[in-house]
Design a protein around this motif. Sequence first.
Motif, PDB file in Angstrom:
ATOM      1  N   SER B  72       0.843  -1.202   0.000  1.00 35.55           N
ATOM      2  CA  SER B  72       0.000   0.000   0.000  1.00 35.55           C
ATOM      3  C   SER B  72       0.870   1.240   0.000  1.00 35.55           C
ATOM      4  CB  SER B  72      -0.900   0.000   1.239  1.00 35.55           C
ATOM      5  OG  SER B  72      -1.902  -0.956   1.099  1.00 35.55           O
ATOM      6  N   VAL B  73       0.462   2.192  -0.769  1.00 35.92           N
ATOM      7  CA  VAL B  73       1.183   3.464  -0.807  1.00 35.92           C
ATOM      8  C   VAL B  73       0.173   4.597  -0.608  1.00 35.92           C
ATOM      9  CG1 VAL B  73       3.136   2.752  -2.227  1.00 35.92           C
ATOM     10  CG2 VAL B  73       1.023   3.484  -3.318  1.00 35.92           C
ATOM     11  N   LEU B  74       0.722   5.736  -0.210  1.00 34.22           N
ATOM     12  CA  LEU B  74      -0.136   6.894   0.043  1.00 34.22           C
ATOM     13  C   LEU B  74      -0.361   7.656  -1.260  1.00 34.22           C
ATOM     14  CD1 LEU B  74      -1.420   7.990   2.628  1.00 34.22           C
ATOM     15  CD2 LEU B  74       0.425   9.654   2.734  1.00 34.22           C
ATOM     16  N   ARG B  75      -1.577   7.989  -1.490  1.00 29.06           N
ATOM     17  CA  ARG B  75      -1.927   8.807  -2.639  1.00 29.06           C
ATOM     18  C   ARG B  75      -2.851   9.928  -2.158  1.00 29.06           C
ATOM     19  NH1 ARG B  75       1.735   6.819  -4.687  1.00 29.06           N
ATOM     20  NH2 ARG B  75       1.888   5.460  -6.492  1.00 29.06           N
TER      21      ARG B  75
END
Lengths: 158, 606
Positions: B72-75
């Motif tokens: 998961s990455v921050l967007r």
Amino acid sequence: MPSNGSRVGARVAKQAATAPLHARPRSAEDRLYLRSVGPAVSTKRRIARSRALVIYLLTAASVALALGGRIAVESLAMQQSRLSQQIYSASTTQAELELSVGKLSSPQRIVEYASTRLGLAFPAYLEVVPKTLNNPVPLPQSPPTSVSVPLPAGANVR
Amino acid sequence: MFDSTLHRRRIRLAGAVSVVAIGLLLAQLVRVTSFAGSNYQTLGSSESQVATILPGLRGSIYARNGQLMATSVLRDEIIADPMLISDKPKVAGVLSKLLGIAEAEVLAKLSVAGGYSVVDPQVKVTVGKRVAALAGQNVLPGINVEPVEARKYPMGQTAEPVIGRIGSQGQGVFGIEYQYQNVLEGKDGKEVRSVAANGLPIPGAPISYVAPKPGSSITLTIDPALQYYAEQALAGEIQSTRALGGTAVVMDVATGQILAMASLMAPAPTGAKYASLPNQPVYAQRSLPTESWINQAVGYAYEPGSVAKIATFTAALQDGIITPTSTEVVPDHLTIDGSNFHDAEVHPTQTMTMQQILAQSSNVGTIMIARKLGAQRLAQSFKRFGWTEPTGLLFPGETYGYMKPTYLWSPTAIGSMPIGQDQLVTPLQILDSYNAIANGGIMTAPKLLLGTTSPSGRFSAASYPGSRRIVPANVDAEMINLLSGVTGQNATAPAAAIPGYVVAGKTGTSQKAYHNASGYQPGAFWGTFVGMVPAVHPVLSAIVMLDQPTPIYGGLVAAPVFSQIMRYALQRYSITPTGRVLGNLLPSVPAGGGKAGGRVHRGAVG
């Protein structure tokens, strides 16, 4: 005609008679007594003044301390917030980098790269060659021959 | 004339009214300050404070070699309030350049009715910051930026049915993502900051800050390279045999760790129909829905066909009914309660060895042995192999198959059960059974999870049910010997052979039943091959199953895929023909390796 001294005396007597009790001139003994306690009253005042000063200073110090503490707490909170944001930012950057590494090392990408950019292809026939030459001679395996294929189990019930 | 009585009454009345009014005011004061204070405080501060949700990122999923499979990455999500935007073309122009979206598209999103419109659900944080800065300078009025979590799968579609996917709310909906939802999910944090009247944040510490907590990461037993290769091999066979789909699972014999679990479905052509009724013409090529998210290795229970013969032979060897050298006089067919069971090819009554019966997959010979064994012992043998029992994997959607209790067996069941009819079993259960044979008679639970890693970096190994012996060691060795003949000359699966190695295994070809009606679909079969290699000291076991292939036989369609995958695996793990593991990609095995007679040494997990 009354003398000047008697007029003064009469006025004093009149004032003494009309003056409030506490303002009336004391007797000689009283004056002596008052004279003897006079310095004690002054000390009390000084003590009171000192106390007031101490209280004032203490109050000022407390206020300063409270203010200083508040500023320190606020400063630490800001620092903590900044660090938290840095950690958060660093961890998200790490996640992005990990993602990039994951994409780059994906077998799918490597195979695609190898086939489209390098013109490589999977071998049509794969023969296993064990790592070491010290292995015992591989057991012989018959090559594929024409198969005697049975009907599937499911098709056998008439 | 002054009326004192009236005057007093007025005074009393005024006093009473005053007392009541003061009382009401006091009550209101108490209510506002003591009971509703927090509400008013919230109302008061709502205009001067802004709360931001900080997403607690979901944990990552890694392969056994550390390859990232999901993360998961921050967007940032760009949201517009069209009611606050007066000059929409101007805002659309600026946003279009920043987001890389066509201006007309942005303008359309800014022109929707109401006060909420998502312009871009996921932009990189750097872009989001630029948008937020311009919004703060009133260049982009009515535009808000919200941090959101984006789930990424760097390996694309590889292992999708195993890894799973998450839904729109960030919850796992199938696969590992669903199974380990509680482990993977993070906990959102919250930051409350003071803002000025124009909405710009006031510099200083946040009013409150709750740090987001990321979820734990998990490491699977999957080897991504082998997984990808297995999927490629399977896909090629699905394509060349025009099958509906198929599954291939490779397992490390000693530990039960699943190294690859491929499950593929061919896309359904337009106008595909279900084959649900006996009188309906079967569209043989496409008779099932093609949901690619179904993990067929655990989600499909099917009649296994001849791979089920392992139960009959093992029990018969164990009970001394047969020996590896004993023979059986096998006729062309058998009649049981009016039903005829026959072999694949018409043949005169002949004497067959046990190896011939198994290698040529003689139904009649197997049924004859099963009749000597009896229903009870046959059923117990199936039970020992764990058919209809949970495997311990607990994969979402996993089914445990079905087998009638012996008191419900029909008179013909003693003929159909030994040859893999009248029962349902999953490919993984079949593989687990053969893996037990490969492992010296000791059954180990199949494993997909190596362990979990907390956000602080602490690794916890996964726990599984312990191993148990289901077949005596001597019987096991005899079974491996018998199964080795299946890939030899005049057997059913020479295509599974690997030059230089002895491959033991079994083919299975079985009819597909209708989904909601009795009987079998004409022309629709499952083709299976399950085996182990090297047979001398098995290190790897695998199953390949194809759904409605053409040709239909497991020995012709599944066995070549088995061979292809195993050749790659043997090379990758540097496994010698005698079962020595020279590479370091397989897990180390304690001395003995759980198998009587000892296993080979191995390196650490790669």
